[in-house]
Motif scaffolding. Structure first.
Motif, PDB file in Angstrom:
ATOM      1  N   SER A 265      22.213  94.866  10.436  1.00  0.00           N
ATOM      2  CA  SER A 265      22.463  96.175   9.825  1.00  0.00           C
ATOM      3  C   SER A 265      22.216  97.303  10.807  1.00  0.00           C
ATOM      4  O   SER A 265      22.110  98.466  10.416  1.00  0.00           O
ATOM      5  N   GLY A 266      22.116  96.942  12.113  1.00  0.00           N
ATOM      6  CA  GLY A 266      21.861  97.964  13.124  1.00  0.00           C
ATOM      7  C   GLY A 266      23.125  98.646  13.594  1.00  0.00           C
ATOM      8  O   GLY A 266      24.135  98.725  12.884  1.00  0.00           O
ATOM      9  N   GLY A 267      23.098  99.153  14.846  1.00  0.00           N
ATOM     10  CA  GLY A 267      24.238  99.875  15.397  1.00  0.00           C
ATOM     11  C   GLY A 267      25.275  98.941  15.994  1.00  0.00           C
ATOM     12  O   GLY A 267      25.273  97.739  15.758  1.00  0.00           O
ATOM     13  N   ARG A 268      26.178  99.532  16.795  1.00  0.00           N
ATOM     14  CA  ARG A 268      27.232  98.759  17.441  1.00  0.00           C
ATOM     15  C   ARG A 268      26.622  97.832  18.494  1.00  0.00           C
ATOM     16  O   ARG A 268      25.719  98.206  19.225  1.00  0.00           O
ATOM     17  N   VAL A 269      27.157  96.630  18.557  1.00  0.00           N
ATOM     18  CA  VAL A 269      26.561  95.589  19.396  1.00  0.00           C
ATOM     19  C   VAL A 269      27.606  95.051  20.360  1.00  0.00           C
ATOM     20  O   VAL A 269      28.781  94.917  20.011  1.00  0.00           O
ATOM     21  N   ALA A 270      27.169  94.736  21.572  1.00  0.00           N
ATOM     22  CA  ALA A 270      28.029  94.103  22.575  1.00  0.00           C
ATOM     23  C   ALA A 270      27.485  92.716  22.892  1.00  0.00           C
ATOM     24  O   ALA A 270      26.287  92.453  22.763  1.00  0.00           O
ATOM     25  N   LEU A 271      28.388  91.829  23.325  1.00  0.00           N
ATOM     26  CA  LEU A 271      28.038  90.439  23.621  1.00  0.00           C
ATOM     27  C   LEU A 271      28.319  90.144  25.090  1.00  0.00           C
ATOM     28  O   LEU A 271      29.391  90.453  25.602  1.00  0.00           O
ATOM     29  N   TYR A 272      27.335  89.540  25.767  1.00  0.00           N
ATOM     30  CA  TYR A 272      27.489  89.172  27.174  1.00  0.00           C
ATOM     31  C   TYR A 272      27.072  87.715  27.383  1.00  0.00           C
ATOM     32  O   TYR A 272      26.094  87.247  26.787  1.00  0.00           O
ATOM     33  N   ALA A 273      27.803  87.016  28.240  1.00  0.00           N
ATOM     34  CA  ALA A 273      27.331  85.735  28.761  1.00  0.00           C
ATOM     35  C   ALA A 273      26.348  86.039  29.879  1.00  0.00           C
ATOM     36  O   ALA A 273      26.542  86.984  30.659  1.00  0.00           O
ATOM     37  N   LEU A 274      25.261  85.260  29.965  1.00  0.00           N
ATOM     38  CA  LEU A 274      24.228  85.497  30.966  1.00  0.00           C
ATOM     39  C   LEU A 274      24.194  84.368  31.995  1.00  0.00           C
ATOM     40  O   LEU A 274      24.412  83.201  31.666  1.00  0.00           O
ATOM     41  N   ASN A 275      23.905  84.734  33.232  1.00  0.00           N
ATOM     42  CA  ASN A 275      23.607  83.734  34.247  1.00  0.00           C
ATOM     43  C   ASN A 275      22.217  83.159  33.986  1.00  0.00           C
ATOM     44  O   ASN A 275      21.441  83.706  33.195  1.00  0.00           O
ATOM     45  N   LEU A 276      21.866  82.072  34.658  1.00  0.00           N
ATOM     46  CA  LEU A 276      20.573  81.440  34.424  1.00  0.00           C
ATOM     47  C   LEU A 276      19.408  82.315  34.858  1.00  0.00           C
ATOM     48  O   LEU A 276      18.270  82.084  34.441  1.00  0.00           O
ATOM     49  N   ASP A 277      19.652  83.324  35.709  1.00  0.00           N
ATOM     50  CA  ASP A 277      18.580  84.245  36.089  1.00  0.00           C
ATOM     51  C   ASP A 277      18.470  85.421  35.133  1.00  0.00           C
ATOM     52  O   ASP A 277      17.670  86.335  35.347  1.00  0.00           O
TER      53      ASP A 277
END
Length: 315
Positions: A265-277
């Protein structure tokens, strides 16, 4: 070791996590659940009291704890005591009184091979853990709402947060800041905030709030989609219990497709793939619909290769 300063030509190795994306994901999740304290401690404690004459008996001295009896640790606190022996240094003279004291059941014997030990059950009979859990419920030691039924392979912690259904090969964890599930391919599971709609591979899927807020209002979360890893050229026996060839680099991670929804129920959200670090590797599409974050991943199409780690953060 958690960190490797250089790549090891052997690839995946025993007792290390730096080379394995899956073990790294497990370490991260364990840190949130237990080191950070997202999972509450057991409400009660069952104490197995081992008398000196039992401990020093040639018949019992080399016996393990009965493996069926030890499954009580999947439901509530479980500890051993040795009355008549001095307490080791650093342990308080007086400990909290256990809610229930049980004697040790016949533990069978210990077997082993090059890398592992295991318990060989006693032939004298199976410990009636199902009956004991029913008695714990009837006495009020365990809540009547607890769904534990050992005879059906179901174990639920007395806090209600962790549930294991062994026959379904399903395990779920529901806490305010972390929700997680380990499931087989094709299984659909709805937790409180996290809903796994589909996964075409066996996987552990979890979402953890990183800002100390509850998941539904968190502004930064780590999403885990952890599958399976192997060395290139690794060969196992047909039952996957014996390694025939360890293989070598590069390490391979099983890719998969997963679709899930997270109540938010928060604000706008973005999605990222992360490296192992932990650095961001790639921004991914994300749908927000009806108070839910809709995540659709295909880790075979990621630009930098598969990863178990993803970030959900408010813009």
């Amino acid at each position: 070791s958690p960190v490797g300063l250089k790549a090891d030509s052997r690839g995946l190795r025993n007792f290390t996590c730096d080379s394995s994306p899956v073990v790294r994901a497990s370490e991260f999740l364990s840190g949130c659940l237990f080191q950070r304290g997202d999972v509450r401690k057991a409400l009660k404690n069952v104490e197995m009291r081992i008398p000196l004459n039992y401990l020093r008996s040639g018949k019992h001295s080399d016996k393990p704890v009965n493996s069926s009896q030890s499954k009580l640790a999947l439901i509530t606190g479980f500890s051993l005591s040795f009355p008549g022996l001095p307490k080791p240094a650093g342990i308080p003279a007086e400990l909290p009184k256990p809610a229930l004291v049980v004697p040790p059941a016949d533990g069978g014997s210990i077997g082993g091979d090059e890398w592992a030990s295991f318990i060989i059950e006693s032939k004298s009979g199976v410990y009636p853990i199902g009956k004991m859990v029913r008695e714990m419920k009837s006495s009020g030691l365990l809540s009547a709402s607890n769904i534990s039924d050992p005879d059906k392979g179901i174990f639920q912690s007395d806090t209600g947060e962790i549930t294991l259904s062994a026959k379904e090969q399903l395990m779920t964890v529901i806490t305010p800041r972390t929700e997680a599930v380990s499931l087989v391919a094709g299984k659909q599971v709805s937790l409180k905030s996290l809903e796994v709609k589909k996964s075409n591979v066996d996987a552990t899927i979890a979402v953890c709030a990183m800002d100390n807020k509850n998941l539904d209002v968190s502004g930064r979360m780590v999403l885990i989609f952890s599958t399976e890893v192997a060395n290139s050229g690794m060969e196992l026996s047909h039952d996957r219990k014996k390694m025939l060839q360890p293989g070598k680099l590069p390490i391979l991670m099983k890719t998969g497709r997963v679709e899930l929804a997270i109540k938010h129920s928060g604000g706008r959200v973005a999605l990222y793939a992360l490296n192992l670090d932990g650095s961001r590797a790639e921004k991914l599409p994300l749908e927000i619909n009806g108070g839910k974050l809709i995540v659709k991943l295909n880790t075979a199409t990621l630009k930098n290769g598969p990863t178990p780690f993803f970030e959900l953060t408010e813009k």
